[in-house]
Design a protein around this motif. Structure first.
Motif, PDB file in Angstrom:
ATOM      1  N   CYS A   1      56.024  16.842 -30.427  1.00 52.01           N
ATOM      2  CA  CYS A   1      56.291  15.983 -31.597  1.00 52.01           C
ATOM      3  C   CYS A   1      56.799  14.616 -31.161  1.00 52.01           C
ATOM      4  CB  CYS A   1      57.320  16.630 -32.515  1.00 52.01           C
ATOM      5  SG  CYS A   1      56.732  18.045 -33.429  1.00 52.01           S
ATOM      6  N   PHE A   2      57.725  14.612 -30.226  1.00 51.31           N
ATOM      7  CA  PHE A   2      58.297  13.354 -29.755  1.00 51.31           C
ATOM      8  C   PHE A   2      57.239  12.498 -29.061  1.00 51.31           C
ATOM      9  CE2 PHE A   2      60.797  11.169 -26.305  1.00 51.31           C
ATOM     10  CZ  PHE A   2      61.264  10.143 -27.114  1.00 51.31           C
TER      11      PHE A   2
ATOM     12  N   MET B   1      51.883   7.596 -31.359  1.00 53.07           N
ATOM     13  CA  MET B   1      51.380   7.218 -32.675  1.00 53.07           C
ATOM     14  C   MET B   1      52.007   5.912 -33.144  1.00 53.07           C
ATOM     15  SD  MET B   1      51.616   9.275 -36.316  1.00 53.07           S
ATOM     16  CE  MET B   1      53.380   9.075 -36.448  1.00 53.07           C
ATOM     17  N   LEU B   2      53.295   5.787 -32.968  1.00 52.51           N
ATOM     18  CA  LEU B   2      53.991   4.574 -33.404  1.00 52.51           C
ATOM     19  C   LEU B   2      53.453   3.339 -32.683  1.00 52.51           C
ATOM     20  CD1 LEU B   2      56.287   3.395 -35.124  1.00 52.51           C
ATOM     21  CD2 LEU B   2      57.779   3.762 -33.164  1.00 52.51           C
TER      22      LEU B   2
ATOM     23  N   TYR C   1      46.417  10.187 -38.176  1.00 54.15           N
ATOM     24  CA  TYR C   1      47.302  10.678 -37.120  1.00 54.15           C
ATOM     25  C   TYR C   1      48.083  11.913 -37.577  1.00 54.15           C
ATOM     26  CZ  TYR C   1      46.816   7.151 -33.460  1.00 54.15           C
ATOM     27  OH  TYR C   1      46.344   6.383 -32.426  1.00 54.15           O
ATOM     28  N   LEU C   2      48.598  11.897 -38.785  1.00 55.15           N
ATOM     29  CA  LEU C   2      49.399  13.026 -39.264  1.00 55.15           C
ATOM     30  C   LEU C   2      48.550  14.278 -39.454  1.00 55.15           C
ATOM     31  CD1 LEU C   2      51.778  11.224 -41.768  1.00 55.15           C
ATOM     32  CD2 LEU C   2      52.306  12.072 -39.473  1.00 55.15           C
TER      33      LEU C   2
ATOM     34  N   PHE D   1      47.633  15.575 -36.056  1.00 56.57           N
ATOM     35  CA  PHE D   1      48.773  16.216 -35.408  1.00 56.57           C
ATOM     36  C   PHE D   1      48.943  17.654 -35.890  1.00 56.57           C
ATOM     37  CE2 PHE D   1      53.269  17.379 -35.430  1.00 56.57           C
ATOM     38  CZ  PHE D   1      53.491  17.421 -34.069  1.00 56.57           C
TER      39      PHE D   1
ATOM     40  N   LEU E   1      47.609   6.112 -40.265  1.00 57.58           N
ATOM     41  CA  LEU E   1      48.785   6.972 -40.370  1.00 57.58           C
ATOM     42  C   LEU E   1      48.385   8.348 -40.909  1.00 57.58           C
ATOM     43  CD1 LEU E   1      51.838   7.393 -40.187  1.00 57.58           C
ATOM     44  CD2 LEU E   1      52.010   6.465 -42.495  1.00 57.58           C
TER      45      LEU E   1
ATOM     46  N   TYR F   1      53.873  12.707 -29.229  1.00 54.59           N
ATOM     47  CA  TYR F   1      52.820  12.303 -30.168  1.00 54.59           C
ATOM     48  C   TYR F   1      53.336  11.202 -31.088  1.00 54.59           C
ATOM     49  CZ  TYR F   1      48.858  12.800 -33.361  1.00 54.59           C
ATOM     50  OH  TYR F   1      47.736  12.570 -34.122  1.00 54.59           O
ATOM     51  N   GLY F   2      54.567  11.364 -31.557  1.00 54.67           N
ATOM     52  CA  GLY F   2      55.158  10.366 -32.434  1.00 54.67           C
ATOM     53  C   GLY F   2      55.315   9.022 -31.756  1.00 54.67           C
TER      54      GLY F   2
END
Length: 146
Positions: free
Chosen positions: A58-59, A65-66, A89-90, A93, A86, A61-62
């Motif tokens: 999660c970290f 992604m950011l 990406y979500l 994920f 966005l 990928y986040g």
């Protein structure tokens, strides 16, 4: 935004993506790095903590992604592209994470390649490389119509 400043900022953002990759061993928990590097043919899958792995995924990928979303916004300055990215990406994920966890739960019973590629989409910023040309093409075709 000035074109030169925009290009310089995008280059810096891509360097940020490279730094995420360069410091992956320090920043993230991933016992599969060594496994997929050279142990996948002979070694059993490594012992891993599911919650630590999920949190790390999660970290990572986040973070990717950011940075990728900022690249897309700086490149096109189009809120529609940003919102679509966005959502993309979500959704990706959730689909990829669930798929990866199911594969791991089955202990790679059907081989390692599918898990390898699903994991690759989760930990590497591949989607930005797909979305940038797609949005560029979309921008070109809209200009031709008008």
């Amino acid at each position: 935004m000035n074109k030169i400043v925009k290009i310089a900022f995008i280059i810096l953002l891509f360097l940020a993506l490279v730094l995420v990759r360069a410091f992956e061993n320090v920043l993230f928990y991933d016992p599969f790095i060594a496994y997929f590097k050279d142990g996948y043919l002979s070694d059993p899958i490594p012992v891993f903590s599911g919650s630590k792995l999920l949190l790390s995924l999660c970290f990572r990928y986040g973070l990717n992604m950011l940075i990728s979303l900022v690249i897309i916004y700086v490149a096109f300055q189009n809120k529609g592209f940003l919102i679509f990215s966005l959502k993309f990406y979500l959704i990706a994920f959730f689909v990829l994470t669930i798929t990866f966890l199911i594969i791991l739960k089955g202990e790679l019973a059907h081989g390692y390649l599918f898990a390898f590629y699903v994991r690759r989409f989760l930990i590497h910023p591949l989607f930005v490389l797909l979305l940038l040309p797609a949005f560029y093409y979309k921008q070109l075709t809209v200009k031709e119509i008008i």
